[in-house]
Design a protein around this motif. Structure first.
Motif, mmCIF file in Angstrom:
data_model
loop_
_atom_site.group_PDB
_atom_site.id
_atom_site.type_symbol
_atom_site.label_atom_id
_atom_site.label_comp_id
_atom_site.label_asym_id
_atom_site.label_seq_id
_atom_site.Cartn_x
_atom_site.Cartn_y
_atom_site.Cartn_z
ATOM 1 N N GLY A 81 -65.489 -52.086 6.094
ATOM 2 C CA GLY A 81 -64.703 -51.737 4.922
ATOM 3 C C GLY A 81 -64.787 -50.284 4.481
ATOM 4 N N ASN A 82 -65.512 -49.448 5.222
ATOM 5 C CA ASN A 82 -65.714 -48.064 4.780
ATOM 6 C C ASN A 82 -65.680 -47.096 5.958
ATOM 7 N N GLU A 83 -65.123 -45.924 5.690
ATOM 8 C CA GLU A 83 -65.121 -44.818 6.646
ATOM 9 C C GLU A 83 -65.527 -43.552 5.894
ATOM 10 N N ILE A 84 -66.392 -42.757 6.486
ATOM 11 C CA ILE A 84 -66.797 -41.482 5.910
ATOM 12 C C ILE A 84 -66.595 -40.414 6.979
ATOM 13 N N ASP A 85 -65.822 -39.386 6.635
ATOM 14 C CA ASP A 85 -65.506 -38.322 7.578
ATOM 15 C C ASP A 85 -65.858 -36.974 6.966
ATOM 16 N N PHE A 86 -66.309 -36.057 7.822
ATOM 17 C CA PHE A 86 -66.578 -34.686 7.410
ATOM 18 C C PHE A 86 -65.887 -33.762 8.392
ATOM 19 N N LEU A 87 -65.251 -32.700 7.875
ATOM 20 C CA LEU A 87 -64.578 -31.724 8.712
ATOM 21 C C LEU A 87 -64.866 -30.340 8.163
ATOM 22 N N ALA A 88 -65.219 -29.408 9.047
ATOM 23 C CA ALA A 88 -65.419 -28.008 8.663
ATOM 24 C C ALA A 88 -64.805 -27.126 9.741
ATOM 25 N N ILE A 89 -64.065 -26.113 9.298
ATOM 26 C CA ILE A 89 -63.442 -25.156 10.204
ATOM 27 C C ILE A 89 -63.771 -23.769 9.678
ATOM 28 N N GLY A 90 -64.194 -22.889 10.555
ATOM 29 C CA GLY A 90 -64.535 -21.535 10.152
ATOM 30 C C GLY A 90 -63.983 -20.507 11.118
ATOM 31 N N ALA A 91 -63.645 -19.349 10.593
ATOM 32 C CA ALA A 91 -63.172 -18.236 11.413
ATOM 33 C C ALA A 91 -63.775 -16.945 10.852
ATOM 34 N N GLY A 116 -63.498 2.562 26.244
ATOM 35 C CA GLY A 116 -63.641 3.785 25.479
ATOM 36 C C GLY A 116 -62.912 3.816 24.157
ATOM 37 N N PHE A 117 -62.461 2.684 23.666
ATOM 38 C CA PHE A 117 -61.796 2.646 22.361
ATOM 39 C C PHE A 117 -62.804 2.999 21.260
ATOM 40 N N GLU A 118 -62.288 3.586 20.185
ATOM 41 C CA GLU A 118 -63.145 3.965 19.061
ATOM 42 C C GLU A 118 -63.446 2.781 18.151
ATOM 43 N N PHE A 119 -62.630 1.741 18.214
ATOM 44 C CA PHE A 119 -62.839 0.561 17.382
ATOM 45 C C PHE A 119 -62.513 -0.679 18.215
ATOM 46 N N VAL A 120 -63.131 -1.781 17.841
ATOM 47 C CA VAL A 120 -62.911 -3.024 18.582
ATOM 48 C C VAL A 120 -62.847 -4.204 17.621
ATOM 49 N N PRO A 121 -61.988 -5.185 17.912
ATOM 50 C CA PRO A 121 -61.950 -6.412 17.117
ATOM 51 C C PRO A 121 -62.955 -7.433 17.658
ATOM 52 N N GLU A 122 -63.526 -8.209 16.762
ATOM 53 C CA GLU A 122 -64.419 -9.318 17.139
ATOM 54 C C GLU A 122 -63.924 -10.575 16.444
ATOM 55 N N TYR A 123 -63.847 -11.675 17.169
ATOM 56 C CA TYR A 123 -63.359 -12.935 16.608
ATOM 57 C C TYR A 123 -64.271 -14.088 17.016
ATOM 58 N N TRP A 124 -64.568 -14.936 16.064
ATOM 59 C CA TRP A 124 -65.295 -16.180 16.285
ATOM 60 C C TRP A 124 -64.536 -17.290 15.564
ATOM 61 N N ASP A 125 -64.553 -18.509 16.091
ATOM 62 C CA ASP A 125 -64.091 -19.654 15.309
ATOM 63 C C ASP A 125 -64.878 -20.894 15.699
ATOM 64 N N PHE A 126 -65.000 -21.800 14.719
ATOM 65 C CA PHE A 126 -65.830 -22.994 14.865
ATOM 66 C C PHE A 126 -65.128 -24.197 14.253
ATOM 67 N N LEU A 127 -65.444 -25.356 14.773
ATOM 68 C CA LEU A 127 -64.945 -26.610 14.213
ATOM 69 C C LEU A 127 -66.038 -27.659 14.351
ATOM 70 N N LEU A 128 -66.253 -28.434 13.304
ATOM 71 C CA LEU A 128 -67.196 -29.554 13.333
ATOM 72 C C LEU A 128 -66.543 -30.733 12.628
ATOM 73 N N LYS A 129 -66.548 -31.881 13.278
ATOM 74 C CA LYS A 129 -66.011 -33.105 12.684
ATOM 75 C C LYS A 129 -66.988 -34.233 12.974
ATOM 76 N N THR A 130 -67.285 -35.011 11.942
ATOM 77 C CA THR A 130 -68.123 -36.194 12.114
ATOM 78 C C THR A 130 -67.412 -37.392 11.498
ATOM 79 N N ASP A 131 -67.652 -38.551 12.075
ATOM 80 C CA ASP A 131 -67.105 -39.815 11.583
ATOM 81 C C ASP A 131 -68.240 -40.819 11.500
ATOM 82 N N TRP A 132 -68.230 -41.621 10.435
ATOM 83 C CA TRP A 132 -69.227 -42.683 10.279
ATOM 84 C C TRP A 132 -68.536 -43.899 9.707
#
Length: 185
Positions: free
Chosen positions: A66-76, A45-61
């Protein structure tokens, strides 16, 4: 070496994660969570409510030795929702500041191995959005503040071992910062 993952659930949140290969010398990791305190708060019965999401994606190639390629994304994503079902709810919510925030950080990095060292190039992006507001008991706005911030950066670095006890590192960095905002009182 193979696809795996898990799902979790607790009293306050649920989450999914997965990791595994994307092909030869490629892999990924993904994670996402949703806190559902808003469902509990709403049911109570609260009049207001918090909502939270978070995400993480990491790739390696690793295209070759002689080479490495990495991608990282973090979101909230953070939200507050108000339920103004009646005059009492509107009055109670008029005393609260609403906030809405998004934050995303991402980066792409290439590392090339050279004799006695390596070269790293990294391209990054950061995004922040902040929105704050407050309404009176008639739902008329009395305060609004909105801002967006973008930072794009590039960093290059050369590292070499010139002797068993001496390393040489040189780098260069460039950054672009943009910001917008508005305020209403």
């Amino acid at each position: 070496d193979r696809l795996g993952g898990k799902a979790t659930i607790s009293a306050a949140q649920f989450g999914l994660s997965a990791a595994g290969p994307l092909g030869p010398n490629k892999s990924f990791l993904f994670s996402g969570r949703r806190r559902y305190l808003d469902l509990i708060f709403r049911a109570a019965g609260f009049e207001f409510v918090p909502e939270y999401w978070d995400f993480l994606l990491k790739t390696d190639w690793r295209p070759d030795d002689g080479n490495e390629i990495d991608f990282l994304a973090i979101g909230a994503l953070d939200r507050v929702r108000f339920f103004n079902d009646d005059a009492d709810d509107r009055y109670e919510n008029s005393r609260n500041l609403y906030s809405d925030q998004d934050q995303v950080v991402s980066g792409l990095s290439w590392k090339a191995y050279i004799p006695d060292g390596f070269i790293i190039n990294t391209l990054g992006q950061t995004y922040n959005k902040y929105a704050f507001m407050q309404n009176d008991s008639l739902l008329e706005p009395i305060f609004r503040s909105n801002s967006r911030e973008y930072v794009t950066s590039w960093r290059g670095e050369l590292a070499r071992q010139v002797s068993p006890k001496t390393n040489f590192i040189v780098g260069l960095q460039a950054r672009s910062v943009r910001a917008t905002g508005s305020l209403f009182i």
